[in-house]
Scaffold this motif. Structure first.
Motif, PDB file in Angstrom:
ATOM      1  N   TYR A  22     -19.724  32.650 -56.423  1.00  0.00           N
ATOM      2  CA  TYR A  22     -18.622  32.148 -57.236  1.00  0.00           C
ATOM      3  C   TYR A  22     -17.046  33.102 -56.927  1.00  0.00           C
ATOM      4  N   ALA A  23     -17.817  33.920 -55.973  1.00  0.00           N
ATOM      5  CA  ALA A  23     -16.910  35.059 -55.144  1.00  0.00           C
ATOM      6  C   ALA A  23     -16.202  35.030 -53.901  1.00  0.00           C
ATOM      7  N   HIS A  24     -16.490  34.226 -53.205  1.00  0.00           N
ATOM      8  CA  HIS A  24     -16.329  34.017 -51.886  1.00  0.00           C
ATOM      9  C   HIS A  24     -16.504  32.834 -51.189  1.00  0.00           C
ATOM     10  N   PRO A  25     -16.047  32.666 -50.769  1.00  0.00           N
ATOM     11  CA  PRO A  25     -15.853  31.798 -49.737  1.00  0.00           C
ATOM     12  C   PRO A  25     -16.884  30.928 -49.351  1.00  0.00           C
ATOM     13  N   ILE A  26     -17.256  29.578 -48.865  1.00  0.00           N
ATOM     14  CA  ILE A  26     -18.878  28.958 -48.301  1.00  0.00           C
ATOM     15  C   ILE A  26     -18.889  29.441 -46.878  1.00  0.00           C
ATOM     16  N   SER A  27     -19.216  30.468 -46.690  1.00  0.00           N
ATOM     17  CA  SER A  27     -19.788  30.571 -44.793  1.00  0.00           C
ATOM     18  C   SER A  27     -20.938  30.512 -44.256  1.00  0.00           C
ATOM     19  N   ALA A  28     -22.058  29.922 -44.564  1.00  0.00           N
ATOM     20  CA  ALA A  28     -22.844  29.477 -44.503  1.00  0.00           C
ATOM     21  C   ALA A  28     -23.583  28.358 -44.789  1.00  0.00           C
ATOM     22  N   VAL A  29     -24.516  27.897 -43.511  1.00  0.00           N
ATOM     23  CA  VAL A  29     -25.997  26.827 -44.052  1.00  0.00           C
ATOM     24  C   VAL A  29     -26.977  26.884 -43.967  1.00  0.00           C
ATOM     25  N   PHE A  30     -27.773  26.681 -44.389  1.00  0.00           N
ATOM     26  CA  PHE A  30     -28.949  27.119 -44.660  1.00  0.00           C
ATOM     27  C   PHE A  30     -29.813  25.662 -43.723  1.00  0.00           C
ATOM     28  N   GLN A  31     -30.787  25.908 -43.093  1.00  0.00           N
ATOM     29  CA  GLN A  31     -31.614  24.756 -42.086  1.00  0.00           C
ATOM     30  C   GLN A  31     -32.775  24.987 -42.120  1.00  0.00           C
ATOM     31  N   PRO A  32     -33.567  23.590 -42.762  1.00  0.00           N
ATOM     32  CA  PRO A  32     -32.788  22.403 -42.325  1.00  0.00           C
ATOM     33  C   PRO A  32     -32.142  21.442 -43.540  1.00  0.00           C
ATOM     34  N   CYS A  33     -32.798  22.263 -44.353  1.00  0.00           N
ATOM     35  CA  CYS A  33     -31.733  21.855 -46.330  1.00  0.00           C
ATOM     36  C   CYS A  33     -30.874  21.095 -45.857  1.00  0.00           C
ATOM     37  N   GLY A  34     -29.876  22.041 -45.480  1.00  0.00           N
ATOM     38  CA  GLY A  34     -28.729  22.126 -45.054  1.00  0.00           C
ATOM     39  C   GLY A  34     -27.382  22.340 -46.015  1.00  0.00           C
ATOM     40  N   HIS A  35     -27.383  22.871 -47.150  1.00  0.00           N
ATOM     41  CA  HIS A  35     -27.651  23.741 -48.303  1.00  0.00           C
ATOM     42  C   HIS A  35     -26.361  24.947 -48.095  1.00  0.00           C
ATOM     43  N   LYS A  36     -25.324  25.429 -48.970  1.00  0.00           N
ATOM     44  CA  LYS A  36     -24.175  26.608 -48.038  1.00  0.00           C
ATOM     45  C   LYS A  36     -23.940  27.381 -49.302  1.00  0.00           C
ATOM     46  N   SER A  37     -23.898  28.315 -48.693  1.00  0.00           N
ATOM     47  CA  SER A  37     -23.338  29.719 -49.285  1.00  0.00           C
ATOM     48  C   SER A  37     -22.419  30.379 -48.595  1.00  0.00           C
ATOM     49  N   CYS A  38     -22.321  31.620 -49.474  1.00  0.00           N
ATOM     50  CA  CYS A  38     -21.597  32.712 -48.272  1.00  0.00           C
ATOM     51  C   CYS A  38     -22.738  33.472 -48.000  1.00  0.00           C
ATOM     52  N   LYS A  39     -22.625  34.443 -46.982  1.00  0.00           N
ATOM     53  CA  LYS A  39     -22.953  35.053 -45.951  1.00  0.00           C
ATOM     54  C   LYS A  39     -24.258  36.378 -47.270  1.00  0.00           C
ATOM     55  N   ALA A  40     -23.335  36.794 -47.826  1.00  0.00           N
ATOM     56  CA  ALA A  40     -24.287  37.799 -48.612  1.00  0.00           C
ATOM     57  C   ALA A  40     -24.456  37.034 -49.561  1.00  0.00           C
ATOM     58  N   CYS A  41     -24.257  35.873 -49.804  1.00  0.00           N
ATOM     59  CA  CYS A  41     -25.255  35.455 -51.123  1.00  0.00           C
ATOM     60  C   CYS A  41     -26.742  35.645 -50.400  1.00  0.00           C
ATOM     61  N   ILE A  42     -26.501  35.020 -49.531  1.00  0.00           N
ATOM     62  CA  ILE A  42     -27.902  34.608 -48.815  1.00  0.00           C
ATOM     63  C   ILE A  42     -28.526  35.108 -47.939  1.00  0.00           C
ATOM     64  N   ASN A  43     -28.353  36.342 -47.337  1.00  0.00           N
ATOM     65  CA  ASN A  43     -28.790  37.717 -46.820  1.00  0.00           C
ATOM     66  C   ASN A  43     -29.208  38.431 -47.597  1.00  0.00           C
ATOM     67  N   GLN A  44     -28.851  38.595 -48.656  1.00  0.00           N
ATOM     68  CA  GLN A  44     -29.665  38.501 -49.612  1.00  0.00           C
ATOM     69  C   GLN A  44     -30.758  38.358 -50.088  1.00  0.00           C
ATOM     70  N   HIS A  45     -30.042  37.409 -50.306  1.00  0.00           N
ATOM     71  CA  HIS A  45     -31.934  36.419 -50.462  1.00  0.00           C
ATOM     72  C   HIS A  45     -33.054  36.256 -49.870  1.00  0.00           C
ATOM     73  N   LEU A  46     -32.452  36.305 -48.528  1.00  0.00           N
ATOM     74  CA  LEU A  46     -33.647  36.425 -47.835  1.00  0.00           C
ATOM     75  C   LEU A  46     -34.266  37.795 -47.623  1.00  0.00           C
ATOM     76  N   MET A  47     -33.724  38.690 -48.081  1.00  0.00           N
ATOM     77  CA  MET A  47     -34.541  40.359 -48.042  1.00  0.00           C
ATOM     78  C   MET A  47     -35.569  40.169 -48.763  1.00  0.00           C
ATOM     79  N   ASN A  48     -35.739  38.539 -49.684  1.00  0.00           N
ATOM     80  CA  ASN A  48     -36.916  38.651 -50.671  1.00  0.00           C
ATOM     81  C   ASN A  48     -37.670  37.856 -50.909  1.00  0.00           C
TER      82      ASN A  48
END
Length: 1334
Positions: free
Chosen positions: A1278-1304
Motif C-alpha cells: 500500500y505504498a507504491h502503485p501497481i506495476s507488475a502482473v504475475f503469470q499465469p495467475c494474473g495477480h498484481k503488485s508493485c515490482k518491489a514487493c514481487i521482486n523481494q518475494h521471488l528472492m525467497n
C-alpha cells in the motif's frame, strides 16, 4: 644382584659347618667361631647391652630359631592388651575402626573399599564411624582431599541429620568447618583457620576433665590441631554421662572428599596423652623393629672367611655374593619379617621410615643402591604375593606422605619422598609390578590419594606464611595489566627508582623460588623417564608399553567422564602431569634422533595422519571431524583402500555398529570378574562404581568400543602397491610391542601410510602414541585450568587498582577529617597486606604454571597440532578421520599463550612466532568452512577463533600473509548466503575488517560506557580498530565477480537485519511492560541478554551494509543490474523502520535506554544511529549524481520516510527552513554534534549536507506528487502503485514487493500458484488494450 627367577637359585638345605679355611674360601661356609660372632652381631637386641663372647651361648643355624623366638618375645601383658583391643575402657565398638556404611549415614555418599575414604554425592551427606568413646583422651585424623564445604567433628548416636543439617547443626554434635572458618554446635562462631586440599585435621577429645570438648588446648583442655598447630579450645561444658558416647563424624557437600585415619596407619601428628581410636599393633611393631635392626646389621657387615673376621661395610657397598651363611641368615629373618610387611601400619612405620632414612643419609646414587639391595632381597626371600602386598602398601603410604606433606621453603619433604619413589621405580622388577598392578589406578583419582598423578603435582600454598614465602620473597611487587598482544594496555609512567628496586628484588625472590621448584620438577620428570623406559624388556614387556596401556585407560576414563567433575582427574594435577610428560617425551624423542639420523627432532614432531584411520590407537567415543568412526569407515572405505591400502572387514563394520547398540549391556563373566563396587549409600539401588573408586579395573572400562585398536595381520613379505592390508580389532591390553612399533614388514601404528607422507620414521611409534595422549590431556582439562589460574593475576590487578584509588583519596582528603583519614588508612593497610599475600602467591603460580618453560611446552604442543593438521589436510577425504580435539587444542593453546602467560612472558618472544601465527591463520581460514568437518561445535569453535583472530593487529596481519588464493577462498566463504548456517560470527568477522573505516566507527568502547569498568578489557570486542584494506579489496572483487554473488549475499543480510531488529523491538516492548507494572517484578536476565544480542547484531549488520555500499556502490545504484533497484528499495525500507523506531519522541526505545538495565548496557542511540547515518551518507553524499538521485527518490518514495528522523540526528525537533543555518543542538536531546571525539568535522558537515539535500528533495517531491487511488496501490505494501502482473495467475503488485518475494519464494502471494514470469503492468495501457479487444 639379579632378582629371583633371573639367574640366581637358592636351595634351602642344611649347610655343614667346617673350619677348613681352604674350603671356606671356595664355598663361603665359615667356621664355628666366625659364625657365632656373625650371628651374635646380627641378632643382638637393640635394647640390650652386648654380652661378652665368653659368657654368651654359642649360636649356629640349629639353635638360631630358638634365639630368635627369645629376641622377638613380647611380654604377655602387651600381647594380651593387643588381643583385647576391642575391650579398652572408654571405647565401644569394633577394634578395627571404619566408617559405618550400614546405618550410620544420611544422604548419598561414596565410600572407598577400605571404608576410610568418603566422597559426598548429595547436597549435604553425613556419616559416622563404627566406634564411639565415652571416657579418656582420643584422637583421629582427617586428610582433606578437597577444600570445600565440610563439617568435621563428633556426634552422639541420638543425633538426627538430613540433607540440610549435618554435624554441628544439632544438639550433642560439634564440628569444625575450615571452609567457612567457623565452629558449629547449633549456633556458629568464628574459629580456626581456612583449610586447603592436602591438609590434615586432627580431632581430639578429652572425656576425663568433667567437661566434654570437641577441640582443646594442648596443655589442659581438649583442642583441635591443624598440621600439628593448635587452633585453641573449640567447645566446653558439653553433655556426658549415661548413654553419652561420641562418634567421629563428618558432613560434606557434593564432590567434597576426605580420608580418615583412626589409627590403622601411624598418625602424622600424634599428640602426647591422646590415644588413636584404633590401637596400633604394638607387639608386631616391636617385632618388626627388631627384625629391621637385624636386617640392617646384615647390610652393614660382611664375612671374610679367609681372614676369619667380620668386616664393617657401608650399606651402599654391601652386596650379596651367594654366601650360604648370609643366605641362611636372611632366610631366617624374612621367615618372620615377611608376614609383618604385609600390614599397612608396619610398612609405613617400619619399612618406610627405614627407606626414608637411607634416602636422607646417603647421596642419591648410594640411596638407590641400598634400596635396590633391599628390593632384591624382598623378591628373593619373600613369596611373590607377600612382596606385592608390601610394595603396594609402600607405594600407597609414599603417595599419602607426598600429598599431605606441608610445603616448607626448601620443599625438602617433597624432595625426600620423590627421591625414594625414584629409587623404588629404578628397580626393574618392582617398577613393572607397580606399573602393571598398582600404578594404573594410581593414574586415576581416588579418595585419600589421587594416585600416581599426585607425584607430578606441586600444590599451591593458600597460606604463604606457612610455605615460607615471606622469607623467600621479602619484597613484593605486582605487574601491570597486560593486553592480549603482550603489551601494556595503557600508557603508563616510567618506573620510579623505588619501583624499579622493588621489582628487581621481587624478581630475585621469584628466581629463588623457581630454582627450588625446578628441583622437584626434575625429580618428577625422572619418574616419568623410568615409566617410559623401553629397554627393560628382559623377561617380559618393557615399561613403556605397560605404561601406554594404562595411560590410554586413564585418558579413556577422563574422556568418558568429561563434564562430571567428581569422576575427572583434577585439572590442577593434569596440568603438572602434562608438563612432566612433555619433558620426558622430548628427552626420549631427541635421544632416538641421536642414534637414528633419519628420524626427526622433537621440534619437528607431529602425528602422522594414518594413526587416525588405521585403528591402531583407541580414541574411544571422541568425535572425529567427519562424524562417527563407524560412519566414516562405511562412507570412506573406498578412499581407505585407494589411498592407504586398507580394507575394512564387513564383519568388523557390523560389529562396530552393534557395539553402539548394546553398549549398555555387560556380559555376565565381565561383571563377575569385576572387583567389589563402592557402597552407594542412601539410594534404592547400588550406583555404578566411578573410575576413581576401583583399584586395578573398573566396570566397563575394559570393554572394547567401536573405536578399539586394530592389529595388522602381519604379512611375511613386503606389500606391493596394489595389495590391501586387512585389519582386525584388538583391545588395548591385547596389543604387543610389535603391534605398536612394527617389525620388518609391519609398520605398527603407522600402517596405511598415504602417499603424501614420507617413508622415513619420525621417531619410535610408542612415542607418537604418548604425544597423542598428551594432546588429548590438554583438551580434557589442562586448558580449562590454565584459564582458571589467571584469577590470581586478576585479583592482584583489582587490589592494586583499589589501593591506588585509596591512596588518591588519602592525598585529597582534608586534614581536618580525621575520621575519614582513619578509615582510608585502615583500607590502605588491608589492601597492602592482601597484595603482599597475592603477589607471593602469584610468584608461586608463575613458577609452577606460567613459567617460560611451561609456555614453551604449550607452544610446542601448538606447533605439533599445526603440523598434524597440515599433514592430515593433504590426505584429502581421509582428513575427516582426525579427532576434533586436534583443532580444539590448536585453537585453545594459542589462546592460552596469548592470554594467560603475560605480562611476565610474551608470545612474541617465542621462536618462529610470526610463522606460527601465519600457519594457524591459514588453518582457520581454510577449515572454518571445510565441508569435511561436520561437527557443529568444532565448526563454531573455528568460526569464533577466526573472529577473535582478526581482532588483534598481529594475528590480522598473519591472515594477510597467507597465500592469496587462501585469502580469497576465505572471503568467498564469508560472503556465502547467511541462511542455513551460523551467520552471527561470520558477520562479526566482516565487521571487524571494516571497523575503523566506517562513519563514527573508530571507537573502542561506546561513549556512554566510558565511565564504567569493563568486565575484561582484553575482550576481542574491546580492541582498538585495525581494519584490513587488503581483505576489503578481496570482498569488493568477489561482489563484482558474478551476477548472483552480491544479490544472494545482500538479500540474506537484509533478511537477518529485518529479523534481528524486529526481535529487538518485540523484546523491549515486553521489558517496558514489565517495568511499568505496579507490582514488584523482575525481568529475566536471559531475556535481557538476548535483547542486547539482537541489538548488537542489528548494528553489526548495518555496518556490513555500510562497508558493502562503500566498496561496491554500484550494487545498489547501478539500475542496469537487474537486482539493484529491489535491493535499494529493501534497504531504504529497513533504514526508515530503524530510524522511526529509534528517533520517535518519548518512544519505547528512549524509555528502555533511560532505564539502564543490567544486561542492556550496549543498547544506546549512538551505535545504531551512526551506523544508519553512515549508510545514508554513502548513498546521498558520496555517490555519483545519478546514484544520489536514485537513492533519494527511493528513500522519499518509501511511505515510512520521515524527514524529522533525519533532523533528530543533529538534535533538531523539526526540519530547518531552506536557506537558514542550523540552530545549536539542544543539550538534552541526542545529537551527533555532541560526539566530537568520535565524529570528525568532515563527517558532521556531510550529515548537514545530507539533511539539506533531503529537505530540498522532500519539498520538491511533495509539490510534484499526485494523489493515487487506493485501487491502484499495491495490495501488499500500500505504498507504491501497481506495476507488475504475475503469470499465469494474473495477480498484481508493485515490482518491489514481487521482486523481494521471488528472492525467497516462487509461489504467488494470493493463490499460491507457481509464478512463471512477471510482466510490466500499466493501467492506461491495459485499459486501452481491453477496449480495443472489445
Amino acid at each position: 644382584m639379579a632378582s629371583k627367577g633371573a639367574g640366581m637359585a637358592f636351595s634351602r638345605k642344611s649347610y655343614g659347618l667346617t673350619s677348613d679355611a681352604e674350603k671356606s674360601r671356595v664355598t663361603g661356609i665359615v667356621h664355628e667361631k666366625l659364625l657365632d660372632d656373625y650371628l651374635h652381631r646380627i641378632f643382638s637386641s637393640t635394647d640390650r647391652a652386648p654380652t661378652a663372647a665368653t659368657s654368651r651361648k654359642l649360636l649356629n643355624f640349629q639353635n638360631l630359631p630358638e634365639h630368635l623366638d627369645q629376641l622377638l618375645h613380647v611380654d604377655e601383658e602387651a600381647e594380651e592388651e593387643e588381643e583385647s583391643q576391642g575391650q579398652v575402657e572408654g571405647r565401644l565398638g569394633p577394634s578395627t575402626v571404619v566408617l559405618d556404611h550400614t546405618g550410620g549415614f544420611e544422604g548419598l555418599l561414596l565410600v572407598d573399599d577400605d571404608l576410610l575414604g568418603v566422597i559426598g554425592h548429595s547436597n549435604f551427606g553425613t556419616i559416622r564411624s563404627t566406634t564411639c568413646v565415652y571416657k579418656g583422651k582420643w584422637v583421629y585424623e582427617v586428610l582433606i582431599s578437597s577444600q570445600g564445604l565440610m563439617q568435621i567433628g563428633w556426634c552422639t548416636i541420638n543425633c538426627r541429620f538430613n540433607q540440610e543439617e549435618g554435624v554441628g547443626d544439632t544438639h550433642n554434635s560439634y564440628a569444625y568447618d575450615g571452609n567457612r572458618v567457623r565452629k558449629w554446635n547449633v549456633t556458629t562462631t568464628n574459629y580456626g583457620k581456612a583449610w586447603a586440599a592436602g591438609d590434615i585435621v586432627s580431632c581430639l577429645i578429652d572425656l576425663d576433665e568433667g567437661t566434654l570438648s570437641f577441640c582443646l588446648t594442648p596443655s589442659d583442655p581438649p583442642f583441635c590441631s591443624r598440621n600439628g598447630v593448635s587452633l585453641g579450645t573449640a567447645f566446653e561444658n558439653l553433655s556426658r554421662g549415661l548413654g553419652m558416647a561420641y562418634f567421629p563424624a563428618i558432613s560434606l557437600s557434593f564432590k567434597e572428599s576426605v580420608a580418615f585415619n583412626f589409627g590403622s596407619r601411624p598418625l602424622r601428628y600424634p599428640v602426647v596423652g591422646y590415644r588413636p581410636l584404633q590401637d596400633p599393633p604394638s607387639a608386631d611393631l616391636v617385632r618388626a623393629q627388631e627384625l629391621l635392626g637385624c636386617f640392617q646389621a646384615v647390610l652393614s657387615v660382611e664375612l671374610d672367611p679367609v681372614q676369619g673376621r667380620l668386616v664393617e661395610k657401608e650399606s651402599s657397598e654391601w652386596q650379596l655374593q651367594g654366601q650360604p651363611t648370609v643366605l641362611l641368615t636372611l632366610a631366617h629373618i624374612f621367615h618372620r619379617f615377611a608376614p609383618l610387611l604385609r600390614k599397612v601400619y608396619l610398612v609405613e612405620a617400619v619399612l618406610m621410615s627405614f627407606l626414608l632414612g637411607v634416602v636422607e643419609a646417603d647421596t642419591p646414587a648410594q640411596a638407590q643402591s641400598v634400596v635396590h639391595q633391599v628390593l632384591d632381597l624382598l623378591w628373593l626371600f619373600m613369596e611373590d604375593y607377600e612382596v606385592q602386598d608390601c610394595l603396594k602398601q609402600l607405594m600407597m603410604s609414599l603417595l599419602r606422605l607426598y600429598r599431605f606433606s606441608p610445603i616448607v621453603p626448601d620443599l625438602a619433604l617433597q624432595i625426600r619422598y620423590l627421591r625414594l619413589t625414584i629409587a623404588i621405580l629404578s628397580h626393574e622388577k618392582s617398577r613393572k609390578f607397580l606399573l602393571s598392578h598398582v600404578l594404573y589406578p594410581l593414574l586415576a583419582t581416588s579418595f585419600d590419594v589421587l594416585r600416581s598423578v599426585v607425584f607430578f603435582y606441586i600444590k599451591s600454598p593458600l597460606r604463604v606464611e606457612e610455605a615460607g614465602l615471606q622469607e623467600l620473597i621479602p619484597t613484593t611487587w605486582w605487574p601491570r595489566r597486560s593486553s592480549r598482544e603482550g603489551k601494556e594496555s595503557k600508557e603508563v609512567k616510567d618506573e620510579t627508582s623505588e619501583e624499579r628496586l622493588r621489582r628487581r628484588a621481587y624478581e630475585r625472590g621469584c628466581q629463588r623460588l623457581k630454582k627450588r621448584i625446578e628441583v622437584v620438577e626434575e625429580l618428577q620428570v625422572q619418574i616419568l623417564k623410568l615409566l617410559l623406559n623401553n629397554q627393560d624388556d628382559n623377561g617380559g614387556e618393557a615399561s613403556r608399553y605397560i605404561f601406554l596401556t594404562k595411560f590410554r585407560k586413564f585418558l579413556q576414563e577422563n574422556a568418558s567422564s568429561r563434564g562430571n567433575m567428581p569422576m575427572l582427574c583434577p585439572p590442577e594435577y593434569m596440568v603438572c602431569f602434562l608438563h612432566r610428560l612433555i619433558s620426558a617425551l622430548r628427552y626420549y624423542w631427541d635421544e632416538y634422533k641421536a642414534s637414528n639420523p633419519r628420524a626427526t627432532f622433537s621440534e619437528e614432531a607431529y602425528i602422522p595422519p594414518q594413526v587416525f584411520y588405521n585403528g591402531k590407537v583407541d580414541y574411544f567415543d571422541l568425535q572425529r571431524l567427519g562424524g562417527l568412526l563407524s560412519h566414516l569407515r562405511k562412507t570412506l572405505k573406498d578412499d581407505l583402500a585407494s589411498k592407504a591400502n586398507i580394507l575394512i572387514d564387513p564383519l568388523e563394520l557390523q560389529a562396530a555398529t552393534m557395539d553402539d547398540l548394546d553398549e549398555d549391556e555387560e556380559p555376565a563373566p565381565a561383571a563377575a570378574q569385576r572387583p567389589m563396587q563402592a557402597l552407594a549409600m542412601g539410594g534404592a539401588l547400588p550406583l555404578p562404581r566411578p573410575s576413581w573408586l576401583s583399584s586395578p579395573t573398573l566396570g566397563r572400562a575394559n570393554r572394547f568400543l567401536s573405536t578399539a585398536a586394530v592389529s595388522l595381520m602381519t604379512p611375511r613379505r613386503p606389500l606391493s602397491t596394489s595389495e590391501k592390508v586387512k585389519v582386525r580389532t584388538l583391545s588395548a591390553e591385547q596389543r604387543t610391542r610389535e603391534d605398536i612399533e612394527g617389525s620388518q614388514w609391519n609398520e605398527g601404528l603407522l600402517v596405511g601410510r598415504p602417499p603424501e607422507e614420507p617413508e622415513q620414521p619420525l621417531t619410535e611409534n610408542s612415542l607418537l602414541e604418548v604425544l597423542d595422549g598428551a594432546i588429548m590431556m590438554y583438551n580434557l582439562s589442562v586448558h580449562q585450568q590454565l584459564g582458571k589460574m589467571v584469577g590470581v593475576s586478576d585479583d592482584v590487578n583489582e587490589y592494586a587498582m583499589a589501593l591506588r584509588d585509596t591512596e588518591d583519596k588519602l592525598r585529597r582528603c582534608p586534614k581536618r577529617r580525621k575520621d575519614i583519614l582513619a578509615e582510608l588508612t585502615k583500607s590502605q593497610k588491608v589492601f597492602s597486606e592482601k597484595l603482599d599475600h597475592l603477589s607471593r602467591r602469584l610468584a608461586w603460580v608463575h613458577a609452577t604454571v606460567y613459567s617460560q618453560e611451561k609456555m614453551q611446552d604449550i607452544y610446542w604442543l601448538l606447533r605439533v597440532c599445526l603440523r598434524t593438521i597440515e599433514h592430515g589436510d593433504r590426505t584429502g577425504p581421509l582428513f575427516a578421520f582426525m579427532p576434533e580435539f586436534y583443532l580444539s587444542v590448536a585453537i585453545n593453546s594459542y589462546s592460552a599463550l596469548k592470554n594467560y602467560f603475560g605480562p611476565v612472558h610474551s608470545m612474541e618472544e617465542l621462536p618462529g612466532y610470526e610463522e606460527t601465527l601465519t600457519r594457524l591463520a591459514a588453518i582457520l581460514a581454510k577449515h572454518f568452512a571445510d565441508t569435511r568437518i561436520v561437527g557443529t561445535d568444532i565448526r563454531d569453535s573455528l568460526m569464533q577463533a577466526l573472529a577473535s583472530y582478526v581482532c588483534y593487529p598481529n594475528s590480522l596481519r598473519a591472515v594477510e600473509r597467507i597465500p592469496e588464493e587462501q585469502r580469497i577462498a576465505m572471503v568467498r566463504s564469508l560472503l556465502a548466503p547467511y541462511e542455513q548456517r551460523p551467520w552471527a560470527q561470520t558477520n562479526w568477522i566482516l565487521v571487524r575488517l571494516w571497523r575503523g573505516c566506517g562513519f563514527g566507527y573508530r571507537y573502542t568502547r561506546l561513549p556512554h560506557l566510558l565511565k564504567t569498568k569493563p568486565e575484561d578489557a582484553n575482550l576481542p570486542s574491546l580492541q582498538k580498530p585495525c581494519p584490513s584494506t587488503l581483505l576489503q579489496q578481496h570482498m569488493a572483487d568477489l561482489l563484482r565477480e558474478g551476477p548472483d554473488v552480491a544479490p544472494s549475499f545482500l538479500n540474506s543480510v537484509l533478511n537477518q537485519l529485518n529479523w534481528a531488529f524486529s526481535e529487538f523491538i518485540g523484546m523491549i516492548q515486553e521489558i517496558q511492560q514489565a517495568a511499568e507494572r505496579l507490582e514488584r517484578n523482575f525481568v529475566d536476565s536471559r531475556q535481557l541478554k538476548v535483547c542486547a544480542t539482537c541489538f548488537d547484531l542489528s548494528v553489526s549488520l548495518l555496518r556490513v551494509l555500510e562497508m558493502t555500499i562503500t566498496l561496491v556502490p554500484e550494487i545498489f545504484l547501478d539500475w542496469a543490474q537487474p537486482t539493484s533497484e529491489m535491493l535499494l528499495r529493501r534497504l531504504a525500507q529497513l533504514l526508515n523502520q530503524v530510524l522511526n523506531r529509534v528517533t520517535a519522541e518519548r518512544n519505547l526505545f528512549d524509555r528502555v535506554v533511560t532505564l539502564r538495565l543490567p544486561g542492556l548496557e550496549s543498547v544506546d542511540h549512538y551505535p545504531i544511529l551512526v551506523a544508519v547515518t553512515g549508510i545514508l551518507v554513502r548513498l546521498l553524499v558520496h555517490g555519483p549524481a545519478s546514484g544520489t538521485e536514485r537513492a533519494t527518490s527511493v528513500l522519499l518514495a518509501d511511505p515510512c520516510f520521515q524527514l524529522r528522523s533525519i533532523c533528530y540526528l543533529l538534535g533538531q525537533p523539526e526540519p530547518p527552513t531552506p536557506g537558514t543555518a542550523l540552530p545549536a543542538p539542544d543539550q538534552k536531546r541526542f545529537s551527533l554534534q555532541s560526539y566530537t571525539d568520535y565524529i570528525s568535522v568532515e563527517e558532521l558537515a556531510q550529515v548537514e549536507q545530507m539533511l539539506a539535500h533531503l529537505t530540498s528533495a522532500s519539498a520538491q517531491a511533495a509539490a510534484a506528487s499526485l494523489p493515487t487511488s487506493e485501487e491502484d496501490l499495491c495490495p501488499i505494501c500500500y505504498a507504491h502503485p501497481i506495476s507488475a502482473v504475475f503469470q499465469p495467475c494474473g495477480h498484481k503488485s508493485c515490482k518491489a514487493c514481487i521482486n523481494q518475494h521471488l528472492m525467497n519464494n516462487k509461489d504467488c502471494f494470493f493463490c499460491k500458484a507457481t509464478i512463471v514470469s512477471v510482466e510490466d503492468w500499466d493501467k492506461a495501457a491495459s485499459a486501452s488494450a481491453t477496449s480495443s479487444a472489445a
